[in-house]
Motif scaffolding. Structure first.
Motif, mmCIF file in Angstrom:
data_model
loop_
_atom_site.group_PDB
_atom_site.id
_atom_site.type_symbol
_atom_site.label_atom_id
_atom_site.label_comp_id
_atom_site.label_asym_id
_atom_site.label_seq_id
_atom_site.Cartn_x
_atom_site.Cartn_y
_atom_site.Cartn_z
ATOM 1 N N LYS A 115 0.491 -1.077 -0.036
ATOM 2 C CA LYS A 115 0.269 -0.154 0.114
ATOM 3 C C LYS A 115 0.386 1.294 -0.301
ATOM 4 O O LYS A 115 1.912 1.372 1.159
ATOM 5 C CB LYS A 115 -1.013 0.020 1.185
ATOM 6 C CG LYS A 115 -1.927 1.337 1.383
ATOM 7 C CD LYS A 115 -2.536 0.889 2.496
ATOM 8 C CE LYS A 115 -4.089 1.799 2.351
ATOM 9 N NZ LYS A 115 -4.907 1.589 3.877
ATOM 10 N N ARG A 116 0.747 2.211 -1.229
ATOM 11 C CA ARG A 116 1.624 3.501 -1.014
ATOM 12 C C ARG A 116 1.072 3.896 -0.039
ATOM 13 O O ARG A 116 -0.466 4.254 -0.074
ATOM 14 C CB ARG A 116 1.323 3.707 -2.527
ATOM 15 C CG ARG A 116 2.002 2.913 -3.344
ATOM 16 C CD ARG A 116 1.850 3.773 -4.724
ATOM 17 N NE ARG A 116 2.722 2.697 -6.284
ATOM 18 C CZ ARG A 116 2.147 3.696 -7.069
ATOM 19 N NH1 ARG A 116 1.450 4.709 -7.488
ATOM 20 N NH2 ARG A 116 3.124 2.357 -8.267
ATOM 21 N N SER A 117 1.932 5.024 0.729
ATOM 22 C CA SER A 117 1.643 6.189 1.255
ATOM 23 C C SER A 117 0.733 7.217 0.877
ATOM 24 O O SER A 117 0.619 7.309 -0.251
ATOM 25 C CB SER A 117 2.707 6.714 2.250
ATOM 26 O OG SER A 117 2.781 7.730 2.954
ATOM 27 N N GLY A 122 -5.227 -0.480 -1.257
ATOM 28 C CA GLY A 122 -3.838 -0.870 -1.366
ATOM 29 C C GLY A 122 -3.454 -2.262 -1.807
ATOM 30 O O GLY A 122 -4.869 -2.572 -2.689
ATOM 31 N N LYS A 123 -2.845 -3.259 -2.222
ATOM 32 C CA LYS A 123 -2.714 -3.928 -3.354
ATOM 33 C C LYS A 123 -2.502 -5.260 -2.672
ATOM 34 O O LYS A 123 -1.424 -5.976 -2.327
ATOM 35 C CB LYS A 123 -1.800 -4.569 -4.528
ATOM 36 C CG LYS A 123 -2.210 -5.519 -5.848
ATOM 37 C CD LYS A 123 -0.906 -5.077 -6.847
ATOM 38 C CE LYS A 123 0.069 -4.640 -6.550
ATOM 39 N NZ LYS A 123 1.100 -4.017 -7.164
ATOM 40 N N LEU A 124 -3.455 -6.709 -3.272
ATOM 41 C CA LEU A 124 -3.216 -7.831 -2.141
ATOM 42 C C LEU A 124 -2.936 -9.018 -3.822
ATOM 43 O O LEU A 124 -3.808 -9.303 -4.565
ATOM 44 C CB LEU A 124 -4.600 -8.363 -1.493
ATOM 45 C CG LEU A 124 -4.325 -9.695 -0.881
ATOM 46 C CD1 LEU A 124 -3.313 -9.943 -0.076
ATOM 47 C CD2 LEU A 124 -5.800 -10.458 -0.095
#
Length: 419
Positions: A115-117, A122-124
């Motif tokens: 997950k980007r700040s 995010g991406k799982l």
């Protein structure tokens, strides 16, 4: 007219269909937590919630580890009360999916979350490499119901699916020899529910006798594992909403919506306290169930005449909705949030003989529904438009029930004056 719903986020899903190649899936999720499994070296259980609309079709290729294959009709559609219940939650009460459904259990080779700040989602990243040890080990009915809903959905159903979240229970590091026992244990964990226990005690025999020889007799499932598509809990809710001693013109059965356990509670209480007053109502049950199906059949045309198009037309998919209690099929689905207030209003047409306790209709329901359905549908349309109400909110709103009841009472009063 309703706004066009966006399609599922298929761009974020990548898959390889070579049967000998691994499957990789990227899912948009808000968070992912993982814990080690005590006593199982190297194994972990992770949990994430994904929108139902983002559940990918590629998982079809990884169903071999699941010993319970969902029942389907000859047309390839889901059958049985469990699947129907999941579908109803998805489309009629999508926000309840995270509360009522145990989710989908996955065995995977690897699960990685990034997950980007500053980003909310995010991406799982999930990887499946072996069909003999990876895939859906439990929750096949949930997965299949979601995919069927997506494949046959139109605008409003897609909007519902965007509000429904399903829990993913993700196992990594499970050794191959543990998979068969794990699958068997997860799929046998359901306890006998209260309805099944009530059925074992013979308390539904009165309903069976009332339905004997009637349309839809064999479509009621009286216990877990029964073949009927309509679970007895739904039937008990219908029965309760026509109880004149419990609900009158000032007290409405909106509390029954999405609370089928309450129908069982009412049934058991009535059987214990005054079963003689319940027997005449049970005798009318086939007509009540048929009335509900007739409302489902006629509502879309009535809504269309009112200038409102809500219901899915799925003729291009050859998808049909069975109405077992009138022996018909239709190419649309009317949510319970609309059906319940309209159906409950017909208890105004019911009267009890004070001397004998018998129940009878004031006038034939077929004639009554033809006269009042446009007004009842207009109530639901107004609730939807004026308050931007989702179907599940209409089904819970007491004012919708009161307005529908008032329409039927007014018609009956005018008819008595004319007669």
């Amino acid at each position: 007219m309703t706004a066009k719903a966006p399609k599922a986020n298929e761009a974020k899903i990548t898959a390889v269909y070579d049967l000998n190649a691994p499957l990789s899936i990227d899912l948009p999720v808000h968070d992912f937590k993982s814990l080690e499994l005590p006593g199982v070296p190297g194994a972990k259980l992770g949990v994430a919630y994904v929108r139902a609309i983002d559940v990918p079709p590629e998982l079809d290729e990884y169903m071999e580890v699941n010993p319970r294959v969902p029942n389907k009709t000859k047309k390839g559609l889901l059958a049985g009360p469990v699947s129907k219940g999941i579908m109803s939650t998805l489309l009629d009460n999508p926000a309840d999916m995270v509360l009522k459904n145990q989710g989908i259990y996955l065995l995977v080779d690897a699960a990685n979350y990034s997950k980007r700040s500053g980003e909310e989602t995010g991406k799982l990243h999930l990887t499946f490499t072996d069909r003999g040890r990876h895939g859906i080990i439990n929750g096949g009915h949930t997965y299949t119901a979601i995919r069927e809903a997506i494949e046959h959905a139109e605008d409003q159903d897609l909007l519902a699916l965007e509000r429904a979240y399903v829990r993913l229970n993700i196992y990594t590091g499970i050794e191959p020899e543990l998979v068969p026992e794990m699958a068997e244990g997860l799929n046998r964990s359901r306890q006998v529910d209260d309805l099944s226990l009530t059925n074992l005690q013979g308390e539904f025999d009165l309903i069976r006798r009332s339905m004997a020889g009637k349309m839809g007799e064999h479509d009621i499932a009286y216990h877990q594992g029964d073949r009927g598509d309509v679970y007895i809990s739904e039937v008990l809710v219908y029965l309760s909403m026509f109880n004149l001693e419990r609900y009158d013109s000032k007290h409405h059965p909106n509390s029954l919506y999405n609370r089928q356990a309450l129908g069982l509670k009412h049934f058991k209480a009535d059987m214990e306290q005054d079963s003689d007053r319940l027997l005449p109502l049970i005798a009318l049950l086939p007509e009540i169930l048929a009335l509900g199906d007739r409302i489902r059949q006629l509502t879309p045309d009535a809504a269309k005449r009112a200038g409102f198009r809500y219901f899915s037309s799925m003729s291009h998919m050859k998808q049909e909705t069975r109405l077992p209690f009138i022996g018909e099929t239709v190419e649309h689905r009317v949510p319970n949030g609309w059906v319940y207030p309209m159906l409950a209003a017909f208890r105004a047409n019911l009267q009890r003989d004070k001397r004998t306790g018998a129940l009878k209709w004031r006038m034939p329901n077929d004639a009554l529904i033809e006269a009042v359905l446009p007004d009842l549908v207009a109530v639901c349309v107004a609730e939807h438009r004026d308050n931007n109400a989702r179907p599940e909110l209409i089904g819970k709103k007491e004012s919708a029930y009161a307005q529908c009841m008032g329409k039927v009472e007014l018609y009956l009063a005018k008819k008595r004056l004319l007669d």
